[in-house]
Design an enzyme around this catalytic site. Structure first.
Site, mmCIF file in Angstrom:
data_model
loop_
_atom_site.group_PDB
_atom_site.id
_atom_site.type_symbol
_atom_site.label_atom_id
_atom_site.label_comp_id
_atom_site.label_asym_id
_atom_site.label_seq_id
_atom_site.Cartn_x
_atom_site.Cartn_y
_atom_site.Cartn_z
ATOM 1 C CG HIS A 10 -0.606 0.402 2.684
ATOM 2 N ND1 HIS A 10 -1.176 0.510 3.549
ATOM 3 C CD2 HIS A 10 1.084 0.212 2.970
ATOM 4 C CE1 HIS A 10 -0.174 0.761 4.685
ATOM 5 N NE2 HIS A 10 0.816 0.490 4.151
ATOM 6 C CB CYS A 49 3.293 5.469 5.163
ATOM 7 S SG CYS A 49 3.712 4.423 6.607
ATOM 8 C CG HIS A 69 5.317 0.623 2.426
ATOM 9 N ND1 HIS A 69 4.838 1.667 2.262
ATOM 10 C CD2 HIS A 69 4.703 0.184 3.479
ATOM 11 C CE1 HIS A 69 3.833 2.191 3.043
ATOM 12 N NE2 HIS A 69 3.967 1.045 4.037
ATOM 13 C CG HIS A 116 2.464 -3.084 6.251
ATOM 14 N ND1 HIS A 116 3.308 -2.718 7.163
ATOM 15 C CD2 HIS A 116 2.239 -2.051 5.498
ATOM 16 C CE1 HIS A 116 3.474 -1.547 7.219
ATOM 17 N NE2 HIS A 116 2.835 -1.062 6.183
ATOM 18 C CG ASP A 145 -2.323 -13.494 0.302
ATOM 19 O OD1 ASP A 145 -1.476 -12.623 1.056
ATOM 20 O OD2 ASP A 145 -1.938 -14.582 -0.009
ATOM 21 C CG HIS A 146 0.710 -12.545 -2.834
ATOM 22 N ND1 HIS A 146 0.597 -13.150 -1.496
ATOM 23 C CD2 HIS A 146 2.091 -12.915 -2.885
ATOM 24 C CE1 HIS A 146 1.706 -14.041 -0.980
ATOM 25 N NE2 HIS A 146 2.479 -13.721 -1.897
ATOM 26 C CD GLU A 154 -0.171 -0.659 8.709
ATOM 27 O OE1 GLU A 154 -1.085 -0.739 7.674
ATOM 28 O OE2 GLU A 154 0.228 0.244 9.079
#
Ligand code: NI
Length: 136
Positions: free
Chosen positions: A15, A34, A40, A42, A80-81, A125
């Site tokens: 994100h 961020c 980047h 998480h 996811d991914h 997170e």
């Protein structure tokens, strides 16, 4: 007599946090790293908690297999991914902060989990930063 059943699931996602209405300087000031333009990632942990009465016929508040399948189908598959900003419709115009990911996850799950059960989500997170949402 109410009991809470919890299920923990995991997803990785990328994100970037920024406000389109602000200039770069203001975004840097508020969001720091961020806000880096190339995104980047998480490793998120999502804990879903359902609270209700035990069904005397099964001994369950909710079958954890059913709960697991709902979370995986509707949340994990979606996030996811993926790049949350680019790939997930809900975050096209909503900053994908932990707070907003928790709210969106709750909204999706609320439609899939029996209304007789109370619902809470906890989203980690990082190991140290997490948020909770109960729909209020
Ligand atoms: Ni981040």
């Amino acid at each position: 007599m109410k009991v809470t059943v919890c299920r923990k699931e995991h997803f990785n996602a990328a994100h970037r946090l920024y406000n389109q209405e602000w200039n770069d300087e203001r975004n840097d000031e508020v969001f720091g790293k961020c806000n880096l333009p190339n995104y980047h990632g998480h490793n998120y942990d999502l804990i879903v908690k359902v609270t209700g009465e035990i069904d005397p016929r099964t001994g369950f508040v909710m079958d954890t297999k059913v709960l697991k399948d709902i979370i995986r189908e509707h949340i994990i598959e979606k996030f996811d991914h993926h790049n949350l900003n680019l790939d997930v419709e809900e975050f096209r115009t909503l900053n994908p902060t932990a707070e907003n990911i928790a709210v969106i996850s709750w909204d999706i799950l609320r439609k899939k989990i029996p209304v007789s059960l109370e619902l809470k989500v906890v989203l980690f997170e990082t190991e140290r930063n997490f948020v909770e949402y109960t729909g209020e």
